[in-house]
Design an enzyme around this catalytic site. Structure first.
Site, PDB file in Angstrom:
ATOM      1  N   LYS A 148       0.835  -1.207   0.000  1.00 43.19           N
ATOM      2  CA  LYS A 148       0.000   0.000   0.000  1.00 43.19           C
ATOM      3  C   LYS A 148       0.864   1.249   0.000  1.00 43.19           C
ATOM      4  O   LYS A 148       0.656   2.165  -0.794  1.00 43.19           O
ATOM      5  CB  LYS A 148      -0.924   0.007   1.216  1.00 43.19           C
ATOM      6  CG  LYS A 148      -1.947   1.124   1.177  1.00 43.19           C
ATOM      7  CD  LYS A 148      -2.338   1.600   2.550  1.00 43.19           C
ATOM      8  CE  LYS A 148      -1.352   2.598   3.080  1.00 43.19           C
ATOM      9  NZ  LYS A 148      -1.675   3.166   4.381  1.00 43.19           N
ATOM     10  N   ASP A 189      -6.186   1.473   1.193  1.00 39.43           N
ATOM     11  CA  ASP A 189      -6.141   1.805   2.610  1.00 39.43           C
ATOM     12  C   ASP A 189      -7.483   1.460   3.240  1.00 39.43           C
ATOM     13  O   ASP A 189      -8.355   0.854   2.600  1.00 39.43           O
ATOM     14  CB  ASP A 189      -5.761   3.282   2.827  1.00 39.43           C
ATOM     15  CG  ASP A 189      -6.834   4.245   2.304  1.00 39.43           C
ATOM     16  OD1 ASP A 189      -7.940   3.798   1.925  1.00 39.43           O
ATOM     17  OD2 ASP A 189      -6.556   5.453   2.283  1.00 39.43           O
TER      18      ASP A 189
END
Ligand code: SF4
Length: 215
Positions: free
Chosen positions: A124, A142
């Site tokens: 991420k 997220d």
């Protein structure tokens, strides 16, 4: 498209989000790829607003990878303590600083493989850097992107890696913009508790319209 088959909701979702969040940007404040890398590490289990309060003074005290590499862990811990999990984060930042100096001449690398080889940098975080700084069509998942995707039925998983796979399959290009817009929708409308379905532009295609409380 086969006869009798209706178009899925994805084109509608893309259109509504693009219209509503046309100027959406990364919420974290940064001036360089290195600053965004540090801010993204600090944003784990912390709000972006809190990180934005901490980073101006942090970047004065530690202006680059060399400063983190040379600093003691207690020094870094004290500086990042307000963001929570400060011992882990300080260790990651010192490790990142050392690795950037030793392996990349003090620069942030531009590939997923090299970024995720840095201490404390997952997929991420790497996707945020690639998308925001290097123009890669990345899709960082997220907590906001994951929650909105699940509610909209774009994924049946709550695992970020699987969610990313599902979204990549659903959205052939423009993934960076899509992820950024999903994130903003999650912050402003499809919030974790009490999503604002009554004012949501996606309500007519959302299977969770009006019934979601915390899922
Ligand atoms: S209708 Fe409600 S649950 Fe669905 S995306 Fe909109 S705010 Fe979220």
């Amino acid at each position: 498209m086969p006869p009798g088959k209706r178009p899925g909701p994805v084109p509608f979702i893309l259109e509504v989000l693009a219209c509503a969040y046309s100027s959406a940007r990364v919420v974290l404040r940064y001036r360089t790829p290195f600053e965004l890398l540090v801010a993204t590490v600090l944003a784990a289990q912390c709000t972006d607003d809190r990180v934005n309060q901490v980073t101006p003074a942090l970047f004065v005290r530690f202006p680059g990878p060399e400063a983190f590499a040379a600093a003691s862990l207690p020094e870094i811990e004290e500086a990042v303590r307000p963001t929570g999990f400060y011992r882990n984060k300080a260790g990651a930042l010192k490790g990142i600083g050392s690795a950037l100096v030793a392996r990349h001449g003090g620069n942030v690398p531009e590939s997923m493989e090299e970024l995720t080889a840095l201490p404390g940098v997952g997929r991420k975080t790497a996707s945020v850097i690639l998308g925001a700084c290097f123009g890669v069509d990345a899709l960082p998942v997220d907590t906001h992107v994951g929650r909105v995707s699940f509610r909209l039925g774009l994924t049946r998983s709550k695992d970020p890696a699987r969610i990313e796979e599902d979204l990549v399959e659903a959205v052939p290009n423009g993934r960076w913009d899509f992820a950024t817009q999903l994130g903003w929708h999650g912050r402003q409308v499809c919030v974790a508790r009490q999503p604002r379905c009554g004012v949501c532009g996606l309500s007519r295609v959302c299977p969770r319209n009006g019934v979601t409380r915390s899922a």
